[in-house]
Design an enzyme around this catalytic site. Structure first.
Site, PDB file in Angstrom:
ATOM      1  NE  ARG A  88     -14.288  -7.276  -2.753  1.00 32.47           N
ATOM      2  CZ  ARG A  88     -13.181  -6.562  -2.668  1.00 32.47           C
ATOM      3  NH1 ARG A  88     -12.292  -6.630  -3.656  1.00 32.47           N
ATOM      4  NH2 ARG A  88     -12.951  -5.789  -1.640  1.00 32.47           N
TER       5      ARG A  88
ATOM      6  NE  ARG B  24      -6.663   0.546  -2.070  1.00 31.79           N
ATOM      7  CZ  ARG B  24      -7.894   0.035  -2.136  1.00 31.79           C
ATOM      8  NH1 ARG B  24      -8.206  -0.763  -3.099  1.00 31.79           N
ATOM      9  NH2 ARG B  24      -8.780   0.286  -1.196  1.00 31.79           N
TER      10      ARG B  24
ATOM     11  CG  ASP C 284     -15.128   4.312  -3.934  1.00 32.25           C
ATOM     12  OD1 ASP C 284     -15.408   4.125  -2.742  1.00 32.25           O
ATOM     13  OD2 ASP C 284     -13.992   4.102  -4.405  1.00 32.25           O
TER      14      ASP C 284
ATOM     15  NE  ARG D  57      -5.918  -2.925  -0.382  1.00 31.62           N
ATOM     16  CZ  ARG D  57      -6.150  -2.020   0.561  1.00 31.62           C
ATOM     17  NH1 ARG D  57      -7.379  -1.668   0.819  1.00 31.62           N
ATOM     18  NH2 ARG D  57      -5.202  -1.500   1.272  1.00 31.62           N
TER      19      ARG D  57
ATOM     20  CE  LYS E  41     -17.368  -1.942  -0.765  1.00 26.48           C
ATOM     21  NZ  LYS E  41     -15.956  -1.914  -0.420  1.00 26.48           N
ATOM     22  CG  ASN E  42     -16.533   1.470   1.517  1.00 21.67           C
ATOM     23  OD1 ASN E  42     -16.453   0.241   1.507  1.00 21.67           O
ATOM     24  ND2 ASN E  42     -16.174   2.220   0.497  1.00 21.67           N
TER      25      ASN E  42
HETATM   26  C1  EPZ Z   1     -11.408   3.385   1.249  1.00 15.94           C
HETATM   27  O1  EPZ Z   1     -10.278   2.614   0.892  1.00 15.94           O
HETATM   28  C2  EPZ Z   1     -12.601   2.706   0.591  1.00 15.94           C
HETATM   29  N1  EPZ Z   1     -12.733   1.346   1.136  1.00 15.94           N
HETATM   30  C3  EPZ Z   1     -12.398   2.661  -0.921  1.00 15.94           C
HETATM   31  O2  EPZ Z   1     -13.556   2.084  -1.484  1.00 15.94           O
HETATM   32  C4  EPZ Z   1     -12.248   4.085  -1.430  1.00 15.94           C
HETATM   33  O3  EPZ Z   1     -11.998   4.046  -2.822  1.00 15.94           O
HETATM   34  C5  EPZ Z   1     -11.092   4.773  -0.702  1.00 15.94           C
HETATM   35  O4  EPZ Z   1     -11.309   4.719   0.714  1.00 15.94           O
HETATM   36  C6  EPZ Z   1     -10.959   6.234  -1.106  1.00 15.94           C
HETATM   37  O5  EPZ Z   1     -12.157   6.898  -0.836  1.00 15.94           O
HETATM   38  C7  EPZ Z   1     -13.276   1.194   2.360  1.00 15.94           C
HETATM   39  O6  EPZ Z   1     -13.655   2.149   3.023  1.00 15.94           O
HETATM   40  C8  EPZ Z   1     -13.407  -0.216   2.850  1.00 15.94           C
HETATM   41  P1  EPZ Z   1      -7.419   5.274   1.386  1.00 15.94           P
HETATM   42  P2  EPZ Z   1      -8.862   2.901   1.631  1.00 15.94           P
HETATM   43  O7  EPZ Z   1      -6.604   4.723   2.504  1.00 15.94           O
HETATM   44  O8  EPZ Z   1      -9.116   3.379   3.003  1.00 15.94           O
HETATM   45  C9  EPZ Z   1      -2.974   6.016   0.023  1.00 15.94           C
HETATM   46  C10 EPZ Z   1     -14.764   0.654  -2.831  1.00 15.94           C
HETATM   47  O9  EPZ Z   1     -14.894   0.644  -4.056  1.00 15.94           O
HETATM   48  N2  EPZ Z   1      -2.576   5.367   1.295  1.00 15.94           N
HETATM   49  O10 EPZ Z   1      -8.346   6.420   1.665  1.00 15.94           O
HETATM   50  O11 EPZ Z   1      -8.023   1.703   1.424  1.00 15.94           O
HETATM   51  C11 EPZ Z   1      -3.634   5.033  -0.948  1.00 15.94           C
HETATM   52  O12 EPZ Z   1      -2.650   4.357  -1.696  1.00 15.94           O
HETATM   53  C12 EPZ Z   1     -13.413   0.860  -2.203  1.00 15.94           C
HETATM   54  O13 EPZ Z   1     -15.715   0.553  -2.010  1.00 15.94           O
HETATM   55  C13 EPZ Z   1      -1.225   5.329   1.640  1.00 15.94           C
HETATM   56  O14 EPZ Z   1      -0.364   5.813   0.905  1.00 15.94           O
HETATM   57  O15 EPZ Z   1      -8.294   4.087   0.775  1.00 15.94           O
HETATM   58  C14 EPZ Z   1      -4.492   5.928  -1.813  1.00 15.94           C
HETATM   59  O16 EPZ Z   1      -3.688   6.477  -2.842  1.00 15.94           O
HETATM   60  C15 EPZ Z   1     -12.327   0.859  -3.244  1.00 15.94           C
HETATM   61  N3  EPZ Z   1      -0.860   4.735   2.815  1.00 15.94           N
HETATM   62  C16 EPZ Z   1      -4.907   7.056  -0.858  1.00 15.94           C
HETATM   63  O17 EPZ Z   1      -4.028   6.963   0.271  1.00 15.94           O
HETATM   64  C17 EPZ Z   1      -1.786   4.198   3.675  1.00 15.94           C
HETATM   65  O18 EPZ Z   1      -1.392   3.690   4.754  1.00 15.94           O
HETATM   66  C18 EPZ Z   1      -6.332   6.916  -0.346  1.00 15.94           C
HETATM   67  O19 EPZ Z   1      -6.461   5.598   0.150  1.00 15.94           O
HETATM   68  C19 EPZ Z   1      -3.147   4.242   3.311  1.00 15.94           C
HETATM   69  C20 EPZ Z   1      -3.526   4.836   2.115  1.00 15.94           C
END
Ligand code: EPZ
Length: 415
Positions: free
Chosen positions: A396, A121, A304, A92, A22-23
């Protein structure tokens, strides 16, 4: 409201084939915005998130078809570089259209995604990076409104490792003038898969999979024709399904090398794991040993997989500590597992799990995608009938999981 009904206590056995990731599929589909022509993407999982992204693209004037796990899309006639709130709020990852739209069309209006069950997020790193590349980004009425004449390469440092932030800016940089360096970039296999797809379109990218990615901008890209890699989180979920039911299964069409941390921990918990060519064979044992985990960016233990691993630890012969360092609220499954008799106490970002000999089946509620999976895993091990409600979360991110589990001998059905 659909539910999943599970009668627990069945050991799983047999083979299961893993779907596409998916990701990886989501950013690779978004990459179709970067070039004219007909893009073809194979091994795409049949998921609500994928069809939602398709609706967002169609709303822009992009043709999008998902059939037999393949996507065909053409953004040549895109006439509306917008992603509306009513669609974005359900997924998202829609933020992934932002970088490609600004790079190709010089403008975009994308709803802020808003939070979800697991955390606030924020997307500040996405917008920071776009501004570094020369875009103007304003927040107006809940939307990110971005514009740029032509993006210019820049040196972008992420103070937090962000998967979709890395992906969004890597895509934007492919058409920027000059070189972009992404420092402290995400190293997930899905980031590497996107980079491979972009390189296939003619992009010049080096270092994907490391924390420094260099992108040399080009004038234009050609349509992509790509096959998405297997889903490592679906794979990990089935590894735990075998371990928690004491069954023996072989997982096929997967990439074991993407799961080193998880396999090490499930092995420490007592399961016997054998790696083959694109396969993982798991023999669950009666006794489950307690194991501490700490979630980290790849290649660390994946956030995850945290909820799924907690279900396993709920039945361990001892106490384990689960430390969630990525998201600030990713323990919503704890209250539901406690309803099933689990002994778990949350202290800030850590959960202390005292294993119990048995879980007792109960009606429980899914709160987010991976929590849904953890409740199904617990239900398969519990005595009696577990009913998991709000399973729209599950759909999802898992492609027909109940069919796959019942083919392995689980007594599970959707009602
Ligand atoms: C991706 O989400 C995945 N989704 C998530 O999978 C996964 O849990 C996550 O990466 C972490 O591995 C997809 O790839 C579609 P991040 P993402 O930006 O990119 C902070 C699932 O179950 N952050 O790596 O949204 C954020 O708050 C989903 O398949 C900021 O502060 O996660 C978090 O604490 C759930 N500012 C950390 O970084 C930003 O601009 C990691 O988030 C962006 C992120």
């Amino acid at each position: 409201m659909k539910s999943i009904v599970i009668n627990g206590g069945k050991k799983l056995h047999g083979d299961v084939a893993i779907s596409g990731a998916k990701n990886a599929a989501l950013p690779i589909i978004a990459a179709g915005l970067l070039a004219e022509g007909e893009h073809r993407i194979a091994n795409v999982p049949t998921l609500v998130d994928v069809t939602t992204l398709g609706r967002i693209l169609r709303n822009m004037g992009v043709t999008f078809e998902l059939k037999d796990h393949s996507v065909v899309l053409d953004s040549s006639k895109l006439n509306n570089p917008e992603a509306p709130y009513d669609l974005v709020r359900t997924m998202r990852a829609s933020v992934l259209v932002l970088g490609p739209l600004v790079a190709r069309f010089g403008k975009a209006r994308v709803s802020l995604p808003g939070g979800c069950a697991i955390g606030a997020r924020p997307v500040n790193l996405h917008t920071m990076g776009l501004e570094k590349l020369g875009a103007k980004v304003d927040i107006e009425h809940g939307y990110m409104v971005a514009s740029a004449k032509r993006l210019r390469g820049a040196h972008i440092y992420f103070d937090t490792v962000t998967v979709t932030g890395t992906e969004n800016l890597m895509m934007a940089a492919t058409l920027a003038e000059g070189e972009t360096i992404l420092e402290n970039a995400a190293r997930e296999p899905e980031v590497v898969d996107l980079a491979q797809a972009l390189i296939g379109m003619g992009a010049k990218i080096e270092g994907a999979g490391t924390d420094i990615i260099r992108i040399k901008g080009v004038q234009s890209l050609r349509p992509l024709d790509y096959t998405v890699l297997p889903d490592r989180i679906e794979t990990g979920t089935f590894v735990i399904a075998a371990a928690i039911t004491g069954g023996s299964i072989t997982i096929t069409r997967c990439n074991p090398s993407h799961l080193d941390a998880l396999l090490a921990k499930v092995g420490e918990a007592g399961a016997e794991i054998t790696i083959g060519e694109g396969t993982i064979t798991v023999h669950g044992q009666k006794k489950i040993k307690p194991v501490n985990i700490k979630t980290l960016p790849y290649p660390g233990f994946p956030t995850d997989m945290q909820a799924q691993f907690m279900s396993l630890m709920a039945l361990a012969d001892g106490t384990s500590v689960i430390n969630e360092t990525i998201f600030e609220n990713r323990f919503t499954h704890v209250a539901e597992l406690r309803r099933m008799g689990a002994d778990i106490v949350v202290e800030g970002r850590s959960a202390v799990v005292k294993g119990v000999p048995k879980l007792s089946a109960a009606p429980v509620m899914a709160t987010d995608l991976r929590a849904s999976a953890s409740l199904i895993l617990a239900g398969m091990a519990a005595e009696g009938q577990t009913v998991v409600s709000r399973i729209y979360h599950l759909d999802r991110g898992y492609d027909n999981i109940e069919q796959k589990l019942s083919a392995l001998g689980a007594d599970i059905k959707r009602v």
